[in-house]
Scaffold this active site. Structure first.
Site, PDB file in Angstrom:
ATOM      1  N   THR A  58      73.356 -58.270  16.092  1.00  0.00           N
ATOM      2  CA  THR A  58      73.857 -57.625  17.317  1.00  0.00           C
ATOM      3  C   THR A  58      73.049 -56.370  17.647  1.00  0.00           C
ATOM      4  OG1 THR A  58      76.031 -58.391  16.648  1.00  0.00           O
ATOM      5  CG2 THR A  58      75.976 -56.741  18.389  1.00  0.00           C
ATOM      6  N   VAL A  59      72.828 -55.521  16.652  1.00  0.00           N
ATOM      7  CA  VAL A  59      72.146 -54.254  16.905  1.00  0.00           C
ATOM      8  C   VAL A  59      70.620 -54.427  16.829  1.00  0.00           C
ATOM      9  CG1 VAL A  59      71.924 -51.841  16.201  1.00  0.00           C
ATOM     10  CG2 VAL A  59      74.125 -53.000  15.954  1.00  0.00           C
ATOM     11  N   VAL A  69      78.008 -43.351  13.080  1.00  0.00           N
ATOM     12  CA  VAL A  69      79.316 -42.816  13.508  1.00  0.00           C
ATOM     13  C   VAL A  69      79.355 -42.786  15.026  1.00  0.00           C
ATOM     14  CG1 VAL A  69      80.948 -40.903  13.337  1.00  0.00           C
ATOM     15  CG2 VAL A  69      79.318 -41.296  11.482  1.00  0.00           C
ATOM     16  N   LYS A  91      83.538 -43.007   8.327  1.00  0.00           N
ATOM     17  CA  LYS A  91      82.871 -42.205   9.362  1.00  0.00           C
ATOM     18  C   LYS A  91      83.262 -40.738   9.239  1.00  0.00           C
ATOM     19  CE  LYS A  91      82.755 -46.240  12.356  1.00  0.00           C
ATOM     20  NZ  LYS A  91      83.561 -47.011  13.317  1.00  0.00           N
ATOM     21  N   ASP A 124      87.658 -47.858   7.752  1.00  0.00           N
ATOM     22  CA  ASP A 124      86.450 -47.701   8.587  1.00  0.00           C
ATOM     23  C   ASP A 124      86.388 -46.259   9.120  1.00  0.00           C
ATOM     24  OD1 ASP A 124      84.243 -48.926  10.419  1.00  0.00           O
ATOM     25  OD2 ASP A 124      85.621 -47.964  11.812  1.00  0.00           O
ATOM     26  N   GLU A 171      72.221 -41.628  13.144  1.00  0.00           N
ATOM     27  CA  GLU A 171      73.081 -41.285  14.283  1.00  0.00           C
ATOM     28  C   GLU A 171      74.082 -42.396  14.620  1.00  0.00           C
ATOM     29  OE1 GLU A 171      73.141 -38.256  16.480  1.00  0.00           O
ATOM     30  OE2 GLU A 171      75.002 -39.379  16.489  1.00  0.00           O
ATOM     31  N   GLY A 220      87.673 -60.768  19.952  1.00  0.00           N
ATOM     32  CA  GLY A 220      86.515 -60.365  19.148  1.00  0.00           C
ATOM     33  C   GLY A 220      86.468 -58.871  18.853  1.00  0.00           C
ATOM     34  N   LYS A 242      77.101 -47.185   8.259  1.00  0.00           N
ATOM     35  CA  LYS A 242      78.056 -46.135   7.821  1.00  0.00           C
ATOM     36  C   LYS A 242      78.543 -46.379   6.401  1.00  0.00           C
ATOM     37  CE  LYS A 242      81.574 -49.010   9.173  1.00  0.00           C
ATOM     38  NZ  LYS A 242      81.489 -49.978  10.205  1.00  0.00           N
ATOM     39  N   GLU A 279      88.328 -58.127  13.253  1.00  0.00           N
ATOM     40  CA  GLU A 279      87.834 -59.140  12.314  1.00  0.00           C
ATOM     41  C   GLU A 279      88.971 -60.081  11.918  1.00  0.00           C
ATOM     42  OE1 GLU A 279      84.685 -59.129  11.023  1.00  0.00           O
ATOM     43  OE2 GLU A 279      84.077 -57.289  12.034  1.00  0.00           O
TER      44      GLU A 279
HETATM   45  N1  LIG Z   1      77.653 -54.117  15.899  1.00  0.00           N
HETATM   46  C1  LIG Z   1      78.028 -52.879  16.229  1.00  0.00           C
HETATM   47  O1  LIG Z   1      78.655 -52.651  17.262  1.00  0.00           O
HETATM   48  C2  LIG Z   1      77.674 -51.721  15.330  1.00  0.00           C
HETATM   49  C3  LIG Z   1      78.021 -50.422  15.715  1.00  0.00           C
HETATM   50  C4  LIG Z   1      77.656 -49.348  14.910  1.00  0.00           C
HETATM   51  C5  LIG Z   1      77.005 -49.587  13.718  1.00  0.00           C
HETATM   52  N2  LIG Z   1      76.710 -50.872  13.356  1.00  0.00           N
HETATM   53  C6  LIG Z   1      76.023 -51.086  12.084  1.00  0.00           C
HETATM   54  O2  LIG Z   1      74.766 -51.701  12.334  1.00  0.00           O
HETATM   55  C7  LIG Z   1      74.420 -52.542  11.256  1.00  0.00           C
HETATM   56  C8  LIG Z   1      74.115 -53.948  11.775  1.00  0.00           C
HETATM   57  O3  LIG Z   1      75.269 -54.458  12.398  1.00  0.00           O
HETATM   58  P1  LIG Z   1      75.225 -55.781  13.309  1.00  0.00           P
HETATM   59  O4  LIG Z   1      76.509 -55.819  14.047  1.00  0.00           O
HETATM   60  O5  LIG Z   1      73.960 -55.864  14.070  1.00  0.00           O
HETATM   61  O6  LIG Z   1      75.258 -56.916  12.177  1.00  0.00           O
HETATM   62  P2  LIG Z   1      74.949 -58.479  12.362  1.00  0.00           P
HETATM   63  O7  LIG Z   1      75.034 -58.883  13.778  1.00  0.00           O
HETATM   64  O8  LIG Z   1      75.798 -59.176  11.370  1.00  0.00           O
HETATM   65  O9  LIG Z   1      73.408 -58.608  11.913  1.00  0.00           O
HETATM   66  C9  LIG Z   1      73.018 -58.470  10.591  1.00  0.00           C
HETATM   67  C10 LIG Z   1      71.552 -58.853  10.495  1.00  0.00           C
HETATM   68  O10 LIG Z   1      71.157 -58.656   9.156  1.00  0.00           O
HETATM   69  C11 LIG Z   1      70.486 -59.836   8.675  1.00  0.00           C
HETATM   70  N3  LIG Z   1      70.730 -59.988   7.253  1.00  0.00           N
HETATM   71  C12 LIG Z   1      71.918 -60.186   6.623  1.00  0.00           C
HETATM   72  N4  LIG Z   1      71.707 -60.292   5.300  1.00  0.00           N
HETATM   73  C13 LIG Z   1      70.390 -60.157   5.102  1.00  0.00           C
HETATM   74  C14 LIG Z   1      69.561 -60.190   3.957  1.00  0.00           C
HETATM   75  N5  LIG Z   1      70.066 -60.386   2.742  1.00  0.00           N
HETATM   76  N6  LIG Z   1      68.242 -60.000   4.140  1.00  0.00           N
HETATM   77  C15 LIG Z   1      67.717 -59.808   5.357  1.00  0.00           C
HETATM   78  N7  LIG Z   1      68.444 -59.760   6.478  1.00  0.00           N
HETATM   79  C16 LIG Z   1      69.773 -59.950   6.340  1.00  0.00           C
HETATM   80  C17 LIG Z   1      71.079 -60.985   9.471  1.00  0.00           C
HETATM   81  O11 LIG Z   1      70.163 -62.046   9.479  1.00  0.00           O
HETATM   82  P3  LIG Z   1      70.390 -63.414  10.319  1.00  0.00           P
HETATM   83  O12 LIG Z   1      70.312 -63.011  11.756  1.00  0.00           O
HETATM   84  O13 LIG Z   1      69.279 -64.287   9.912  1.00  0.00           O
HETATM   85  O14 LIG Z   1      71.737 -63.906   9.931  1.00  0.00           O
HETATM   86  C18 LIG Z   1      71.275 -60.318  10.843  1.00  0.00           C
HETATM   87  O15 LIG Z   1      70.093 -60.407  11.597  1.00  0.00           O
HETATM   88  C19 LIG Z   1      75.609 -52.469  10.276  1.00  0.00           C
HETATM   89  O16 LIG Z   1      75.352 -51.499   9.297  1.00  0.00           O
HETATM   90  C20 LIG Z   1      76.755 -52.015  11.148  1.00  0.00           C
HETATM   91  O17 LIG Z   1      77.763 -51.320  10.445  1.00  0.00           O
HETATM   92  C21 LIG Z   1      77.013 -51.939  14.127  1.00  0.00           C
END
Ligand SMILES: NC(=O)c1ccc[n+]([C@@H]2O[C@H](COP(=O)([O-])OP(=O)(O)OC[C@H]3O[C@@H](n4cnc5c(N)ncnc54)[C@H](OP(=O)(O)O)[C@@H]3O)[C@@H](O)[C@H]2O)c1
Length: 439
Positions: free
Chosen positions: A14-15, A134, A207, A203, A131, A189, A107, A192
């Site tokens: 997602t990010v 949080v 933060k 959570d 940044e 969505g 975080k 979880e």
């Molecule tokens: N989503 C939000 O709104 C949000 C907001 C603030 C902070 N964050 C933080 O941002 C970070 C990413 O979140 P996200 O929502 O983008 O997560 P996500 O959508 O689940 O993406 C995780 C990514 O990491 C990859 N990955 C997982 N295990 C791996 C491994 N062992 N080796 C290499 N790559 C691996 C996945 O690969 P595949 O694509 O191949 O599965 C995927 O591309 C987290 O720390 C989260 O807490 C997210």
């Protein structure tokens, strides 16, 4: 031409995917703001073959995050995998030990291993920016670490979990139960399948641990935080709060007290007129209360790919400019230890909802027990709302909700008084107690 900053991104979910897009679409603005181009030169994720609707042509694929961190062509590792452990932890550590800058939105990792990573960054002259960890797009880390470096902070508190704020907003607006709103949040969505990490307050606690360190120069210590979730809140509480001029929010609060820094996460009644009370649905907000300045509230999206990418790219831009600040605003060895605040000595106002037996003298009995603990009441409301069945049944007295708002008092005094009230058998069930935070 100044050499570009060469970025390696671990995690394209997602990010991560949004960060790749943003760096590409803002290439010329970033180059002009940073004085040098920013280029993604390598990426990695779990499954290379996954369809990603991203143009990765010309970008190298690393076999794993570790390889990416070790790549000598990468100047800045961007960790967007998530999780408090591997592979994120050792990839970041490897990069920092090689003197590379690191940007992360993680975080959980910063709350658990932030000090260890900050030490590694200091030892190797590297930058560690987080940044987005949080409040996603809300620039609260930079605000506390840099913008308010000249200000003594008394209190920082915020709505740090969109899921909880969404549930409380729906409960208040539609009079629905916690369970009904949680189900809807899951369907949309926002929550979880296992929502406990969010709704039980953990959570928010992760933060808050980070914000508290930045605000007060203390060590990040999630286990020093008192944590209580929102599942006990009822629509009746929200209605009563509203009638009395309050709204209920799940707040993370860190406050300087005579006994040290009190850190707590719990459902909180805030005056409806306060800035934080206006923050509805999944939106996040943080209020900072500093010496000599009126409270300031930053409001914005606390999640979402594009919102989070905005903060990640701002951190990358700082790296490109060569800005390097201690990750927690001070060298790690100067951060002070902090202990868990004893909540029984917490001082503040309280909302108390009791189911009182409808006998003559019940209200007086309750008031007496509170007076014995020297608790003064701001208001006492005995509600006979529509829909509450007041008819006597089976020879038992009916019940009437009684709502009390106290002036500032200590928590142990409140619970001593309530125990005595229970012993008097003038109420039934467990009293509901919600702390009040004044602005
Ligand atoms: N989503 C939000 O709104 C949000 C907001 C603030 C902070 N964050 C933080 O941002 C970070 C990413 O979140 P996200 O929502 O983008 O997560 P996500 O959508 O689940 O993406 C995780 C990514 O990491 C990859 N990955 C997982 N295990 C791996 C491994 N062992 N080796 C290499 N790559 C691996 C996945 O690969 P595949 O694509 O191949 O599965 C995927 O591309 C987290 O720390 C989260 O807490 C997210």
């Amino acid at each position: 031409m100044v050499a570009p900053l060469r970025v390696g991104i671990a995690g394209l979910g997602t990010v991560g995917a949004e960060v790749v897009r943003l760096i590409e679409s803002r290439a010329s603005a970033l180059a002009s703001r940073c004085g040098r181009p920013v280029r993604v030169i390598a990426v990695t994720a779990r499954t290379k073959a996954k369809k990603r609707s991203l143009d990765l042509r010309g970008i190298a694929w690393a076999k794993d995050p570790h390889q990416l961190a070790e790549n000598p062509d990468v100047d800045c590792l961007v960790e967007l995998i998530g999780g408090a452990g591997e592979p994120a932890l050792s990839a970041i550590e490897t990069a920092l030990k090689a003197g590379k800058s690191v940007v992360t939105a993680n975080k959980a990792l910063i709350a658990k291993h932030g000090l260890r990573l900050a030490k590694a960054a200091e030892a190797h002259g590297a930058t560690l920016n987080f940044e987005a960890a949080v409040g996603a797009a809300i620039p609260i880390v930079k605000t506390l670490r840099e913008g308010l470096a000249g200000t003594s902070i008394n209190r920082v508190y915020g709505i740090l979990n969109g899921t909880c704020n969404y549930i409380l907003t729906r409960m208040e607006k539609e009079g629905l139960s916690f369970d009904e709103c949680l189900k809807d949040a899951q369907r949309l969505g926002y929550a979880e399948a296992d929502p406990s990490f969010d709704v039980d307050g953990h959570d928010t606690a992760q933060k808050l641990a980070i914000l508290s360190s930045l605000a007060f120069g203390t060590k990040v210590a999630e286990n020093a935080i008192y944590v209580e979730g929102i599942s006990s809140i009822t629509p009746e509480d929200l209605r009563a709060a509203s009638d009395l001029g309050y709204r209920v929010k799940l707040l993370g609060v860190a406050v300087r007290t005579a006994k040290g820094i009190e850190q707590r996460v719990h459902p909180t009644m805030v005056p409806k007129s306060s800035s934080i009370a206006q923050v509805m649905d999944v939106t996040n907000a943080v209020t900072v209360d500093g010496e000599g300045i009126p409270p300031m509230t930053l409001v914005g999206p606390g999640a979402g790919g594009a919102a989070t990418a905005s903060a990640v790219v701002a951190d990358i831009a700082d790296v490109a400019r060569g800005v390097r600040v201690s990750p927690f605003g001070r060298p790690v060895e100067q951060l002070r230890a902090t202990e868990k605040a004893p909540m029984e000595r917490h001082e503040g106002g309280y909302y108390i909802r009791l189911m009182a037996r409808d006998f003559p003298g019940t209200a007086a009995a309750i008031a007496t027990r509170l007076a014995e603990q020297k608790i003064s009441l701001e208001s006492i409301v005995q509600r006979h709302p529509n829909g509450v069945d007041l008819a006597r049944s089976g020879g038992k007295a009916s019940q009437v909700p009684v709502i009390l708002i106290t002036y500032a008092t200590h928590e142990d005094e409140v619970y001593r008084a309530l125990k005595a009230v229970q012993r008097d058998k003038v109420i039934s069930g467990r009293p509901q107690v919600i702390r009040i935070e004044k602005n």
